[in-house]
Scaffold this active site. Structure first.
Site, PDB file in Angstrom:
ATOM      1  N   ASP A   1     -30.677  32.464  42.778  1.00  0.00           N
ATOM      2  CA  ASP A   1     -29.742  31.499  43.370  1.00  0.00           C
ATOM      3  C   ASP A   1     -30.003  30.162  42.668  1.00  0.00           C
ATOM      4  O   ASP A   1     -31.092  29.591  42.800  1.00  0.00           O
ATOM      5  CB  ASP A   1     -30.017  31.406  44.878  1.00  0.00           C
TER       6      ASP A   1
ATOM      7  N   LEU B   1     -16.313  36.115  33.882  1.00  0.00           N
ATOM      8  CA  LEU B   1     -16.814  35.747  32.551  1.00  0.00           C
ATOM      9  C   LEU B   1     -18.169  36.398  32.302  1.00  0.00           C
ATOM     10  O   LEU B   1     -18.425  36.889  31.191  1.00  0.00           O
ATOM     11  CB  LEU B   1     -16.912  34.216  32.431  1.00  0.00           C
TER      12      LEU B   1
ATOM     13  N   LYS C   1     -17.521  20.114  39.188  1.00  0.00           N
ATOM     14  CA  LYS C   1     -17.725  20.676  37.849  1.00  0.00           C
ATOM     15  C   LYS C   1     -18.008  19.558  36.840  1.00  0.00           C
ATOM     16  O   LYS C   1     -18.836  19.710  35.951  1.00  0.00           O
ATOM     17  CB  LYS C   1     -16.501  21.491  37.407  1.00  0.00           C
TER      18      LYS C   1
ATOM     19  N   TRP D   1      -7.521  29.075  33.754  1.00  0.00           N
ATOM     20  CA  TRP D   1      -6.696  30.189  34.217  1.00  0.00           C
ATOM     21  C   TRP D   1      -7.261  31.542  33.736  1.00  0.00           C
ATOM     22  O   TRP D   1      -6.563  32.324  33.086  1.00  0.00           O
ATOM     23  CB  TRP D   1      -5.250  30.018  33.736  1.00  0.00           C
TER      24      TRP D   1
ATOM     25  N   ALA E   1     -20.849  29.689  39.184  1.00  0.00           N
ATOM     26  CA  ALA E   1     -20.223  28.489  39.744  1.00  0.00           C
ATOM     27  C   ALA E   1     -19.654  28.795  41.116  1.00  0.00           C
ATOM     28  O   ALA E   1     -19.409  29.956  41.466  1.00  0.00           O
ATOM     29  CB  ALA E   1     -19.085  28.008  38.826  1.00  0.00           C
ATOM     30  N   TYR E   2     -19.464  27.743  41.878  1.00  0.00           N
ATOM     31  CA  TYR E   2     -18.675  27.828  43.109  1.00  0.00           C
ATOM     32  C   TYR E   2     -17.230  27.672  42.646  1.00  0.00           C
ATOM     33  O   TYR E   2     -16.834  26.595  42.178  1.00  0.00           O
ATOM     34  CB  TYR E   2     -19.076  26.690  44.051  1.00  0.00           C
ATOM     35  N   THR E   3     -16.430  28.747  42.721  1.00  0.00           N
ATOM     36  CA  THR E   3     -15.103  28.738  42.086  1.00  0.00           C
ATOM     37  C   THR E   3     -13.927  28.758  43.071  1.00  0.00           C
ATOM     38  O   THR E   3     -12.780  28.859  42.638  1.00  0.00           O
ATOM     39  CB  THR E   3     -14.961  29.945  41.122  1.00  0.00           C
TER      40      THR E   3
ATOM     41  N   THR F   1     -14.037  23.317  33.233  1.00  0.00           N
ATOM     42  CA  THR F   1     -12.670  23.639  33.626  1.00  0.00           C
ATOM     43  C   THR F   1     -11.650  22.562  33.248  1.00  0.00           C
ATOM     44  O   THR F   1     -12.008  21.382  33.128  1.00  0.00           O
ATOM     45  CB  THR F   1     -12.642  23.842  35.170  1.00  0.00           C
TER      46      THR F   1
ATOM     47  N   TYR G   1     -13.554  20.640  43.703  1.00  0.00           N
ATOM     48  CA  TYR G   1     -14.014  21.594  42.686  1.00  0.00           C
ATOM     49  C   TYR G   1     -14.109  20.898  41.319  1.00  0.00           C
ATOM     50  O   TYR G   1     -15.145  20.964  40.652  1.00  0.00           O
ATOM     51  CB  TYR G   1     -13.040  22.785  42.619  1.00  0.00           C
TER      52      TYR G   1
HETATM   53  N1  LIG Z   1     -11.626  31.490  37.150  1.00  0.00           N
HETATM   54  C1  LIG Z   1     -10.956  30.541  36.503  1.00  0.00           C
HETATM   55  O1  LIG Z   1      -9.726  30.548  36.436  1.00  0.00           O
HETATM   56  C2  LIG Z   1     -11.712  29.437  35.814  1.00  0.00           C
HETATM   57  C3  LIG Z   1     -10.994  28.422  35.178  1.00  0.00           C
HETATM   58  C4  LIG Z   1     -11.693  27.406  34.512  1.00  0.00           C
HETATM   59  C5  LIG Z   1     -13.082  27.418  34.486  1.00  0.00           C
HETATM   60  N2  LIG Z   1     -13.752  28.396  35.143  1.00  0.00           N
HETATM   61  C6  LIG Z   1     -15.220  28.381  35.079  1.00  0.00           C
HETATM   62  O2  LIG Z   1     -15.631  29.521  34.360  1.00  0.00           O
HETATM   63  C7  LIG Z   1     -16.878  29.998  34.863  1.00  0.00           C
HETATM   64  C8  LIG Z   1     -16.771  31.476  35.184  1.00  0.00           C
HETATM   65  O3  LIG Z   1     -15.731  31.665  36.132  1.00  0.00           O
HETATM   66  P1  LIG Z   1     -15.427  33.117  36.732  1.00  0.00           P
HETATM   67  O4  LIG Z   1     -13.959  33.212  36.952  1.00  0.00           O
HETATM   68  O5  LIG Z   1     -16.137  34.151  35.942  1.00  0.00           O
HETATM   69  O6  LIG Z   1     -16.124  32.952  38.158  1.00  0.00           O
HETATM   70  P2  LIG Z   1     -16.343  34.054  39.280  1.00  0.00           P
HETATM   71  O7  LIG Z   1     -15.745  35.353  38.898  1.00  0.00           O
HETATM   72  O8  LIG Z   1     -15.963  33.414  40.571  1.00  0.00           O
HETATM   73  O9  LIG Z   1     -17.930  34.237  39.239  1.00  0.00           O
HETATM   74  C9  LIG Z   1     -18.766  33.201  39.575  1.00  0.00           C
HETATM   75  C10 LIG Z   1     -20.146  33.787  39.810  1.00  0.00           C
HETATM   76  O10 LIG Z   1     -20.989  32.703  40.173  1.00  0.00           O
HETATM   77  C11 LIG Z   1     -22.021  33.251  40.925  1.00  0.00           C
HETATM   78  N3  LIG Z   1     -22.594  32.280  41.838  1.00  0.00           N
HETATM   79  C12 LIG Z   1     -21.964  31.568  42.811  1.00  0.00           C
HETATM   80  N4  LIG Z   1     -22.860  30.825  43.487  1.00  0.00           N
HETATM   81  C13 LIG Z   1     -24.068  31.062  42.913  1.00  0.00           C
HETATM   82  C14 LIG Z   1     -25.388  30.605  43.163  1.00  0.00           C
HETATM   83  N5  LIG Z   1     -25.670  29.738  44.150  1.00  0.00           N
HETATM   84  N6  LIG Z   1     -26.405  31.074  42.374  1.00  0.00           N
HETATM   85  C15 LIG Z   1     -26.165  31.943  41.384  1.00  0.00           C
HETATM   86  N7  LIG Z   1     -24.934  32.425  41.106  1.00  0.00           N
HETATM   87  C16 LIG Z   1     -23.906  31.985  41.864  1.00  0.00           C
HETATM   88  C17 LIG Z   1     -21.468  34.429  41.711  1.00  0.00           C
HETATM   89  O11 LIG Z   1     -22.483  35.396  41.701  1.00  0.00           O
HETATM   90  P3  LIG Z   1     -22.569  36.711  42.678  1.00  0.00           P
HETATM   91  O12 LIG Z   1     -21.262  37.445  42.497  1.00  0.00           O
HETATM   92  O13 LIG Z   1     -23.736  37.451  42.124  1.00  0.00           O
HETATM   93  O14 LIG Z   1     -22.749  36.211  44.084  1.00  0.00           O
HETATM   94  C18 LIG Z   1     -20.219  34.822  40.931  1.00  0.00           C
HETATM   95  O15 LIG Z   1     -20.268  36.125  40.420  1.00  0.00           O
HETATM   96  C19 LIG Z   1     -17.219  29.098  36.045  1.00  0.00           C
HETATM   97  O16 LIG Z   1     -18.075  28.074  35.595  1.00  0.00           O
HETATM   98  C20 LIG Z   1     -15.889  28.476  36.441  1.00  0.00           C
HETATM   99  O17 LIG Z   1     -16.057  27.218  37.033  1.00  0.00           O
HETATM  100  C21 LIG Z   1     -13.109  29.402  35.786  1.00  0.00           C
END
Ligand SMILES: NC(=O)c1ccc[n+]([C@@H]2O[C@H](COP(=O)([O-])OP(=O)(O)OC[C@H]3O[C@@H](n4cnc5c(N)ncnc54)[C@H](OP(=O)(O)O)[C@@H]3O)[C@@H](O)[C@H]2O)c1
Length: 276
Positions: A34, A12, A127, A148, A58-60, A99, A123
Site C-alpha cells: 500500500d 496500465l 495528480k 482516456w 493511483a486513486y483513479t 493525466t 483528482y
Molecule cells: N484510466 C484513465 O483513463 C487514465 C487517464 C489518465 C491518466 N491515468 C493514470 O494512469 C495510471 C494508470 O491508470 P489505470 O487506468 O491503469 O488505473 P486503474 O486501472 O484504476 O489501476 C490503479 C491501480 O492503483 C492501485 N492502487 C490504488 N490505491 C493504491 C494504494 N494505496 N497502494 C497501492 N496501489 C494502489 C490499485 O491496485 P489494486 O487493484 O491492487 O487495489 C489499482 O489496480 C494512473 O496513474 C492514472 O492516474 C489514467
C-alpha cells in the site's frame, strides 16, 4: 533491466507486466504494497533494488475524489512521495504516470509539456501534487501524462460494449475532447523511456482528437453494432460531480522533439484492441 511496477493489477500495470515479459520485474498490487504506508513502501522498494520503478498505482475514481479528498491526496500525492523517496535511496529511475486532467481545458488547442497546468478537479489536483512531490525528490524522473485509457480493466470501451448489448438508445457526452489511448501503446512508450536517460515531462497519448460521443460511435462501428441509437449529451446535462476539462487533447511534443516519433492514431489502436 530490473523493474518494479506499482499498480500492477490496474489497466496500465497489466499492460506493463505483459510488455516487460522476459525482464526481471516485481509487479505489486495494493495488497502487496500500500503506497500510503511510508515504511512498507520504502522497505519493499529499497530491498528489491530496482533500476527503474514504474509508478502506475493511483486513486483513479475521478468523481468519488471530489468527496474522498483525503484518500485521493494520500494515494496520489503522499503515495508518490513515498515511492519517490525509495527511488532516491536506491538511485532508481522513476516513472510517474499522470493525466490530462492537470489542465483546465480552456486553451483551445492540444496541450504540450510546456503549457501551464491548472487542474479543476480534486483528482487532477492530487495528480499534479504527485508530479510536484516527485520532482522535489528525484532527478531521474519521467512524468508521463496520458489520457482516456482503455485496456484490461474497467474503461469506457468496455462500458459501451456492455451498454450496447443492453440498450437500444444511449446518450453520450459530445462536448469533451481528448485522446483515447490504448494502454499497450502507452506501456511501449514507458519502456522505451526507461531504457534511456532523457528525463523530463512527456505527453503520451494516441494521435488524434475526438469526443466521447465520436469515440462511442467508432466503437460501435468497429464492432458492427448498427442497432444502437446514439444521442449527444452535454456535460452539464450529465451532471457528474467532478469538473472535467472541455478540451484536453495531449500533444506528444517531447516525444517528437527527443525521439522524433509520434504515437499511432487512436482509431488504429482501438481497432487492434477490439480485434483481440
Ligand atoms: N484510466 C484513465 O483513463 C487514465 C487517464 C489518465 C491518466 N491515468 C493514470 O494512469 C495510471 C494508470 O491508470 P489505470 O487506468 O491503469 O488505473 P486503474 O486501472 O484504476 O489501476 C490503479 C491501480 O492503483 C492501485 N492502487 C490504488 N490505491 C493504491 C494504494 N494505496 N497502494 C497501492 N496501489 C494502489 C490499485 O491496485 P489494486 O487493484 O491492487 O487495489 C489499482 O489496480 C494512473 O496513474 C492514472 O492516474 C489514467
Amino acid at each position: 533491466m530490473k523493474v518494479l511496477i506499482t499498480g500492477a493489477n490496474g489497466q496500465l500495470g497489466r499492460a506493463l507486466v505483459k510488455r516487460l515479459q522476459g525482464c526481471q520485474i516485481l509487479a505489486l498490487g495494493s495488497a502487496d504494497m500500500d503506497i500510503t504506508d511510508c515504511k512498507k513502501t520504502f522497505q519493499t522498494i529499497v530491498s528489491y533494488r530496482p533500476e527503474a520503478v514504474i509508478h502506475a498505482a493511483a486513486y483513479t475514481s475521478v468523481d468519488a475524489a471530489e468527496t474522498d479528498v483525503h484518500l485521493a491526496y494520500a494515494v496520489n500525492a503522499i503515495g508518490t512521495q513515498n515511492v519517490a523517496a525509495a527511488c532516491l535511496e536506491c538511485r532508481a529511475k522513476l516513472v510517474y504516470v499522470s493525466t490530462d486532467y492537470v489542465f483546465d481545458g480552456l486553451l483551445g488547442r492540444a496541450y504540450h509539456e510546456f503549457d501551464q497546468t491548472n487542474p479543476q478537479s480534486v483528482y487532477g489536483k492530487s495528480k499534479l501534487a504527485g508530479e510536484r512531490l516527485a520532482r522535489h525528490i528525484v532527478n531521474r524522473l519521467f512524468i508521463v501524462r496520458t489520457s482516456w485509457l482503455y485496456g484490461d480493466g474497467n474503461n469506457f470501451v468496455k462500458t459501451m460494449l456492455r451498454l450496447g448489448q443492453e440498450k437500444e438508445e444511449l446518450r453520450v457526452v459530445n462536448d469533451q475532447y481528448g485522446c483515447p489511448t490504448n494502454v499497450a501503446d502507452l506501456a511501449g512508450v514507458i519502456v522505451q523511456l526507461i531504457e534511456g536517460k532523457r528525463y523530463g515531462v512527456y505527453h503520451a497519448a494516441n494521435f488524434g482528437v475526438t469526443t466521447w460521443f465520436d469515440f462511442a460511435r467508432k466503437i460501435f462501428a468497429l464492432t458492427g453494432n448498427q442497432q444502437i441509437r446514439l444521442l449527444p449529451q452535454s456535460t452539464s446535462e450529465l451532471g457528474r460531480p467532478a469538473p472535467r476539462p472541455a478540451y484536453s487533447p495531449l500533444h506528444n511534443f517531447m516525444l517528437e522533439l527527443t525521439y522524433g516519433q509520434q504515437m499511432r492514431p487512436w482509431e488504429e489502436a482501438l481497432n487492434e484492441y477490439l480485434a483481440i
